[in-house]
Design a protein around this motif. Structure first.
Motif, PDB file in Angstrom:
ATOM      1  N   ASP A  51    -118.265 -21.540  22.517  1.00 16.96           N
ATOM      2  CA  ASP A  51    -117.586 -22.811  22.295  1.00 16.96           C
ATOM      3  C   ASP A  51    -116.632 -23.075  23.467  1.00 16.96           C
ATOM      4  OD1 ASP A  51    -114.589 -22.010  20.791  1.00 16.96           O
ATOM      5  OD2 ASP A  51    -116.144 -20.505  21.031  1.00 16.96           O
ATOM      6  N   THR A  52    -116.268 -24.324  23.674  1.00 15.70           N
ATOM      7  CA  THR A  52    -115.448 -24.721  24.819  1.00 15.70           C
ATOM      8  C   THR A  52    -114.142 -23.943  24.911  1.00 15.70           C
ATOM      9  OG1 THR A  52    -116.399 -26.923  24.781  1.00 15.70           O
ATOM     10  CG2 THR A  52    -114.297 -26.687  25.907  1.00 15.70           C
ATOM     11  N   ASN A  53    -113.526 -23.641  23.797  1.00 12.26           N
ATOM     12  CA  ASN A  53    -112.225 -22.964  23.812  1.00 12.26           C
ATOM     13  C   ASN A  53    -112.324 -21.444  23.726  1.00 12.26           C
ATOM     14  OD1 ASN A  53    -110.692 -25.345  24.057  1.00 12.26           O
ATOM     15  ND2 ASN A  53    -111.029 -25.765  21.891  1.00 12.26           N
ATOM     16  N   GLY A  54    -113.531 -20.923  23.596  1.00 16.79           N
ATOM     17  CA  GLY A  54    -113.728 -19.478  23.589  1.00 16.79           C
ATOM     18  C   GLY A  54    -113.337 -18.777  22.307  1.00 16.79           C
ATOM     19  N   LEU A  55    -113.079 -19.533  21.245  1.00 19.35           N
ATOM     20  CA  LEU A  55    -112.577 -18.922  20.011  1.00 19.35           C
ATOM     21  C   LEU A  55    -113.647 -18.125  19.262  1.00 19.35           C
ATOM     22  CD1 LEU A  55    -110.210 -21.768  18.769  1.00 19.35           C
ATOM     23  CD2 LEU A  55    -109.636 -19.699  20.076  1.00 19.35           C
TER      24      LEU A  55
END
Length: 139
Positions: A51-55
């Motif tokens: 995911d874009t935020n790396g979560l």
């Protein structure tokens, strides 16, 4: 891997997420297979589109490791994990994955990366800015 993949274990990985934790992944973000190299060494080969935020990066690795530990046929396999981790040098706490925290996470499993055990936060591989030549139509 002369014989190609021997099994797909994506479902096992996806079922190994920590109970009650919402992991931001979509169908097709993870692929995990097993294969044996020409020397007879068994591998789990996993790919992850983060995911874009790396979560989801840490929970996905944890699920892979849990899946490998939970199946007696997989405990001796070596792991090759290709991913876009989407980690940040100066992450917003709770909103983005910090690259140094990610490093500590994979090291806790006895793993390392092409960036080493302690990745240099200023070694950028990607920037989020896009030009009109790089549309991301699904966002």
């Amino acid at each position: 891997f002369p014989a190609g993949p021997s099994a797909e274990i994506t479902a096992l990985v996806e079922s190994s997420f920590e109970e009650g934790v919402d992991v931001p992944i979509a169908k097709g973000d993870i692929l995990a297979i097993t294969a044996t190299d020409r020397d007879g060494i068994p591998f789990v080969i996993a790919a992850f589109h983060g995911d874009t935020n790396g979560l989801a990066t840490k929970p996905v690795l944890s699920a892979i490791m849990k899946a490998m530990a939970s199946d007696s046929a997989l405990v001796t396999h070596k792991l090759i994990f290709g991913l876009d981790a989407n980690t940040y040098e100066k992450a917003k706490p709770g909103k983005q994955q910090d690259v140094l925290e990610w490093g500590k996470h994979y090291v806790s499993y006895g793993l390392t990366s092409c960036w080493g055990d302690v990745p240099n936060p200023s070694n950028y591989t990607t920037f989020n800015s896009r030009t009109y030549l790089q549309p991301q139509l699904n966002k």
